[in-house]
Design an enzyme around this catalytic site. Structure first.
Site, PDB file in Angstrom:
ATOM      1  N   SER A 457       0.818  -1.220   0.000  1.00  0.00           N
ATOM      2  CA  SER A 457       0.000   0.000   0.000  1.00  0.00           C
ATOM      3  C   SER A 457       0.850   1.268   0.000  1.00  0.00           C
ATOM      4  CB  SER A 457      -0.940   0.000   1.210  1.00  0.00           C
ATOM      5  OG  SER A 457      -0.206  -0.042   2.434  1.00  0.00           O
ATOM      6  N   ASP A 458       1.782   1.369   0.961  1.00  0.00           N
ATOM      7  CA  ASP A 458       2.538   2.623   1.061  1.00  0.00           C
ATOM      8  C   ASP A 458       3.488   2.804  -0.119  1.00  0.00           C
ATOM      9  OD1 ASP A 458       4.235   0.605   1.937  1.00  0.00           O
ATOM     10  OD2 ASP A 458       4.661   1.503   3.886  1.00  0.00           O
ATOM     11  N   CYS A 459       4.034   1.711  -0.660  1.00  0.00           N
ATOM     12  CA  CYS A 459       4.912   1.814  -1.829  1.00  0.00           C
ATOM     13  C   CYS A 459       4.123   2.292  -3.048  1.00  0.00           C
ATOM     14  CB  CYS A 459       5.561   0.471  -2.123  1.00  0.00           C
ATOM     15  SG  CYS A 459       6.593  -0.129  -0.773  1.00  0.00           S
TER      16      CYS A 459
END
Length: 733
Positions: A457-459
């Site tokens: 998600s954060d990538c």
């Protein structure tokens, strides 16, 4: 001045640093090649990264006119010098930034054991450097090893790394082995190894399967609607337990060689044949035990052992074996034999060796892919936590150079362009094999490479933000078309699909997938050394990064504008709900409260909240400011992650100081003197060349395992210094 490692003090052999070449490709694959005498080609020069990493004397260290030794050295100079130095570490082939993503001390056993079981000799140059790494990470007092490189000695770390050294050819009478063996005996011997340790020892015929708690493959035959179905587990856990369930079912053990017979006599406190292993399924050394079994798990294991011994029908055995092997083949297909990470890759490779044979194309491909995570460095060679940090670092590199006002300068144009093109190439464009228990991934990004194939998600969010920055800059007009709006929309769709909007942790983002099973499943955690591994968990940092990607996209695009506004609000509400009474946020992927505090403040800043208008931000800032040390910096120990309370290290650290400064600057914290003292710390720790030296491990996973992010000591100080100069201009120190 180069550090003299322990391996050099005791006279262990080492390879020639000048003969190593880091080979890369456009998708970010990293593998090391050692050139033998006479093979060195003048047109095959070492990259600047390799020269820097291996401390080769002709590394072209910058010599800026104004540097940390100059009387007129200011924050602006420190920012520029750091950025110029870090640019030298970029890979010229792919545009990414290689790094030795090291720390965990239980990774190398997979590479070494699979090769040993297959009868494949590890090349001398690898063997020598793997021995060096293991020796150089031994505990300086007792000679053992822990879960990670800065841990106390544990049975898990000491038993596995002792076995590693013996399989790599170190004599049992070598002082390193003698010292480690004494520590292992003091800890009670290998009988106290946790679950994963017992599995590897059993596969190597150094333990017996009746002493290993079961991992029943039958669970994969259950209806998916059941919360216990492993397809609902956290991706790393299910990735490991698919092949482990095969090994647990078949009770695979390799042939007992003379060397293995010797090792049997060395790792236990009594004779191997006299041990009743069945009585030691739950024997785990107290030093190792981070997450004890629940009573529910112990009862379940007792029932499963009875079932396996007396009730399991042959047809269920065969159906289970075929079912999990099919899942392994799907994992292989989805990742081109990389698998999610080296632990499950090694287990999958072992199962493939059993099923297909040593000379099969499948096992040969594993031999090739296992090199992707085998990384060399000044301490030696080890197996990394994943096959790298390529996407994650590139996304930050682009963003932070823009934030610092550096990206559009001519001297950084090529570096930003190369990193941007790497991110463009790294977006997923194929779906997983049907029946893989994997979600849609087209449009997403992973942590390392496109090949590895797991959405994070954060990538995904940070990559979206970085790409928009480049596409919005007139300076980079020539490469805007490398990426289309339609591809951005696909990325946003995947990102929104990862937000938890059901009954679990509403509004949050986890890591790889939405939460698919109730958190009480953690009661079945069998690993003993890790916490929070059974299902996906919500993470403040992942939620924060997702907000950053969504808000930046929302600012520049009209696609699904109303829906994205709602999603941002839900995520912000979740972030606020996670703030603790003292104003802190607990971080799960970096150490620890400073890391999460930085991300939380940045997310809140994107929706207009700051120290003046937000009680949440004020509390967050006040918590961090109270932790400032006498020298003006901040410091946080790995113990913070383990104990869930802020624990300072002995001295301030560059990375944690940068994290706090970023938080305070984005929050518009009003007291400049506090910030100035932190900035002065960053300046004072910078070398005249612009480099910041490694100080302490910065990352963590599953609360208990430390891991190094080599790029952090460059990226975050550059961002902090750039923000500071932007905020204070002529008033900057």
């Amino acid at each position: 001045m180069a550090i003299e490692f322990y391996s050099e003090q005791i006279g262990l052999p080492k390879t020639d640093p000048k003969s190593w070449r880091l080979r890369t490709d456009e998708l970010g694959r990293e593998s090391w090649e050692y050139l033998k005498e006479g093979e060195v080609d003048l047109n095959d020069e070492q990259s600047t990264y390799t020269k820097w990493l291996l401390q080769v004397p002709d590394f072209p260290a910058p010599n800026p006119a104004i540097n940390s030794e100059s009387a007129n050295f200011k924050a602006e100079n420190a920012c520029h010098n750091g950025a110029s130095f870090y640019k030298l570490l970029q890979d010229p082939t792919s545009g990414m930034f290689p790094c030795q993503y090291k720390g965990p001390m239980f990774m190398a056993i997979g590479y070494i054991a699979v090769n040993y079981i297959a009868g494949i000799e590890i090349p001398d140059h690898e063997r020598i450097e793997m021995i060096r790494y293991i020796v150089n990470t031994s505990h300086p007092v007792d000679g053992g090893w822990g879960l990670h490189s800065v841990d106390k000695s544990t049975v898990f770390g000491t038993a596995l790394n002792y076995v590693n050294l013996r399989l790599l050819g170190l004599s049992k009478d070598h002082p390193v082995c003698v010292k480690a063996r004494d520590t292992l005996m003091r800890l009670g011997g290998a009988i106290g190894a946790p679950h994963w340790g017992k599995i590897w020892l059993s596969a190597l015929n150094l333990y017996k399967w009746e002493g290993v708690n079961p991992a029943p493959p039958e669970t994969w035959l259950l209806p998916y609607s059941l919360p216990i179905h492993p397809g609902r587990w956290w991706v790393h856990t299910r990735g490991v337990y698919i092949p482990v369930s095969y090994l647990s079912l078949t009770k695979y053990t390799c042939e007992l060689t003379p060397l293995l017979a010797e090792i049997r006599t060395e790792i236990y406190t009594k004779d191997f044949e006299s041990i009743d292993f069945s009585k030691h399924r739950n024997t785990v050394c107290g030093v190792d035990l981070y997450y004890p079994h629940s009573k529910l798990l112990d009862v379940a294991n007792d029932c499963l052992v009875f079932y396996e011994n007396y009730l399991r029908p042959e047809w269920v055995y065969e159906k289970s074996r075929k079912s999990v092997y099919e899942l392994i083949k799907k994992e292989i297909e989805n990742t081109d034999y990389l698998c999610i990470a080296p632990v499950n890759q090694a287990f999958c490779a072992l199962v493939t060796l059993i099923e297909e044979g040593k000379n099969s194309k499948q096992f040969e491909r594993f031999q090739y892919r296992m090199k992707d995570a085998l990384f060399h460095g000044p301490q030696g060679m080890t197996v990394m936590g994943t096959n790298g940090t390529q996407v994650w670092d590139c996304a930050f590199f682009i963003q932070y150079y823009f934030v610092a006002g550096l990206a559009e300068k001519p001297e950084f144009y090529d570096a930003i362009s190369a990193a941007y093109k790497f991110l463009c190439r790294s977006q997923f464009d194929t779906e997983c094999e049907p029946g893989s228990f994997r979600d849609k991934r087209v449009g997403a990004w992973g942590f390392s490479t496109k090949t590895q194939g797991y959405t994070v998600s954060d990538c995904t969010a940070e990559s979206i933000k970085a790409i928009i920055m480049v596409r919005n800059s007139p300076t980079f007009a020539k490469i805007h078309n490398e990426f289309s709006d339609e591809r951005l929309y696909k990325g946003i769709d995947i990102l929104m699909s990862l937000q938890n909007l059901g009954s679990f942790e509403y509004g949050s983002f986890a890591t790889y997938e939405k939460i698919k099973a109730p958190l009480f499943m953690e009661a079945l955690n069998p690993a003993e050394v890790f916490g929070n591994i059974m299902v996906e968990y919500p993470y403040v940092e992942c939620t924060d990064s997702s907000v950053l990607g969504l808000t930046y996209f929302h600012k520049h695009y009209d696609y699904k504008k109303e829906e994205i506004s709602k999603r941002i609000k839900l995520a912000i509400d979740y972030i606020k709900s996670c703030q603790q009474k003292d104003g802190s946020w607990y971080g799960c992927w970096g150490i620890c409260f400073t890391y999460a505090g930085m991300f939380a403040m940045e997310a809140l800043e994107t929706v207009g909240e700051n120290y003046k208008n937000s009680e949440v931000v004020r509390k967050g800032c006040d918590f961090l400011v109270k932790k400032q040390m006498e020298d003006g910096g901040w410091s946080e120990s790995m113990k913070s992650s383990e104990l869930h309370t802020y624990v300072s290290s002995e001295r301030s650290l560059v990375v944690q100081t940068a994290w706090v400064l970023i938080a305070l600057l984005l929050a518009k914290y009003p007291h400049k003197d506090v910030i100035d003292r932190g900035i002065q710390l960053l300046k004072s720790r910078q070398q005249p060349s612009g480099e910041w030296k490694f100080e302490e491990v910065e990352g963590v996973f599953n609360h208990s395992c430390a891991i190094e992010y080599q790029s952090y000591r460059f990226l975050f100080p550059i961002k902090a210094l750039g923000l500071y100069v932007k905020n204070y201009g002529n008033d900057s120190i």
